[in-house]
Write a protein that holds these residues in place. Sequence first.
Motif, PDB file in Angstrom:
ATOM      1  N   ALA A 124       0.812  -1.217   0.000  1.00 12.85           N
ATOM      2  CA  ALA A 124       0.000   0.000   0.000  1.00 12.85           C
ATOM      3  C   ALA A 124       0.844   1.265   0.000  1.00 12.85           C
ATOM      4  O   ALA A 124       0.444   2.285  -0.563  1.00 12.85           O
ATOM      5  CB  ALA A 124      -0.937   0.016   1.213  1.00 12.85           C
ATOM      6  N   GLY A 125       2.016   1.224   0.600  1.00 14.73           N
ATOM      7  CA  GLY A 125       2.864   2.401   0.654  1.00 14.73           C
ATOM      8  C   GLY A 125       3.222   2.773   2.075  1.00 14.73           C
ATOM      9  O   GLY A 125       3.071   1.988   3.007  1.00 14.73           O
ATOM     10  N   VAL A 126       3.700   4.006   2.244  1.00 12.71           N
ATOM     11  CA  VAL A 126       4.109   4.506   3.557  1.00 12.71           C
ATOM     12  C   VAL A 126       3.134   5.595   3.979  1.00 12.71           C
ATOM     13  O   VAL A 126       2.867   6.526   3.224  1.00 12.71           O
ATOM     14  CB  VAL A 126       5.541   5.066   3.517  1.00 12.71           C
ATOM     15  CG1 VAL A 126       5.940   5.627   4.877  1.00 12.71           C
ATOM     16  CG2 VAL A 126       6.528   3.983   3.080  1.00 12.71           C
ATOM     17  N   PHE A 127       2.625   5.479   5.219  1.00 13.03           N
ATOM     18  CA  PHE A 127       1.595   6.390   5.694  1.00 13.03           C
ATOM     19  C   PHE A 127       2.047   7.132   6.955  1.00 13.03           C
ATOM     20  O   PHE A 127       2.803   6.609   7.772  1.00 13.03           O
ATOM     21  CB  PHE A 127       0.302   5.625   5.998  1.00 13.03           C
ATOM     22  CG  PHE A 127      -0.359   5.061   4.777  1.00 13.03           C
ATOM     23  CD1 PHE A 127      -1.434   5.711   4.185  1.00 13.03           C
ATOM     24  CD2 PHE A 127       0.096   3.874   4.206  1.00 13.03           C
ATOM     25  CE1 PHE A 127      -2.049   5.189   3.054  1.00 13.03           C
ATOM     26  CE2 PHE A 127      -0.503   3.351   3.079  1.00 13.03           C
ATOM     27  CZ  PHE A 127      -1.583   4.006   2.493  1.00 13.03           C
ATOM     28  N   VAL A 128       1.517   8.358   7.106  1.00 15.04           N
ATOM     29  CA  VAL A 128       1.760   9.144   8.310  1.00 15.04           C
ATOM     30  C   VAL A 128       0.849   8.616   9.410  1.00 15.04           C
ATOM     31  O   VAL A 128      -0.373   8.517   9.217  1.00 15.04           O
ATOM     32  CB  VAL A 128       1.473  10.632   8.068  1.00 15.04           C
ATOM     33  CG1 VAL A 128       1.690  11.436   9.359  1.00 15.04           C
ATOM     34  CG2 VAL A 128       2.349  11.174   6.954  1.00 15.04           C
TER      35      VAL A 128
END
Length: 230
Positions: free
Chosen positions: A71-75
């Motif tokens: 999904a990616g990198v999230f804050v």
Amino acid sequence: MSSLGPLRPSPLVEQATDHLRAQITEGHWPVGTKIPGETTLAKALGVGRSTVREAVRTLATLGLLQSRQGAGVFVIAERAAEDWPTRLRRAAVTDVYEVRMLIEVQAARLAARRRTDEDLVALNAALTARRAASAGADAEFVDADIALHRAVVAAAHNPVLTDLFTEFAPVLRQGLIDLVDLLGLRAGEPNHGDDTHDALVRAVVSGDAESAGRAAQTELETTLTRLRAA
């Protein structure tokens, strides 16, 4: 995204980390936002993808970012969580002392059950050193006092208790030095608290766990009462 701009040549990872962190703390990437990919960030910052990867890893360690496979990198947070030593330094000395009591009363009981011949030598030496330090400055006396308590905790032979006491010691030291100075505790009694410390050591040496716990409780409660009133 706000304008990031190219970075100076060195140290690139630290600069990249600071720039990405600013995007989070300044609200450009709110919590829940998926940050741009490595290629996009590397181009915007003028660095290699490996530098961006290391910066993201650092921010993940600080609890600001989280990588989700596929999904990616999230804050996940706007501010980094304070580590344990930092939280202790910011805590009120009375709060630290309350937790110290929980640790040391049980440590004294365990020490009375587990102390070795080497521990007995160390405890008696620490008590003697505390008495000798009564002729010195407040800081020297407080250091000797803490060393005696450290010897009791060490005699419990529980590495977690030992580590916890080690974390508390710097905060306790300054708080006790301030207390001794503020209240003039040693003005008329240079070896302040010798009777309670003697009782603690004697109980541990004799193997009386309940007496050791009571002695530690009495000594620490007396100091905590003074801290609260200061």
